[in-house]
Design a protein around this motif. Sequence first.
Motif: not given
Length: 173
Positions: A72, A82, A107, A111
Amino acid sequence: MPKVKESNAAKVKAIVNEFKDFTISPTEKLFCQHLATLKHKKGIEARTTRSSALQQAFIHPVQLNNFTSQLVRAFASSDIPLVKVQHLSIRKLFVDLGKTVPSESACRQKVFELSEADNQKLLDKLSEKELFFVMDETDLRGKKFLHTLCGTLDKPDSCFLVKCSVLDRSPNS
């Protein structure tokens, strides 16, 4: 809108719907209905004769936290969306490298976790110091943005973007 993590009860119900050999106990645990079959008895027998404990085939314990964080951060710092994690060539690359590629939603969740950790680091750096703030206006393709920067007086050459706001009109009007 971020995806909500699926509850264990929902996962159990999905397994029961997909595999008819399972039932749900009142405590929402899975039970196999074919306990009395020869296939099930042979499976239990094989399990007890092996020295290592077996795990069910559809449950894979994977440690993705560190790899997901690295992935990430790399995508974010390179301005790669992403959604590209799901691209076939990216998945193949990571599989060839022996890595399990996390889902796009995993992902995206990472974040939020990474941004919270970064915010905490920023607060720790700025706490109990004399601060300065800089407000900067930008006009990009007809949209107006107001950037709020913050830094410490002991290191004025280093400042941090605290907030980026989209404005309806110029702040000077």
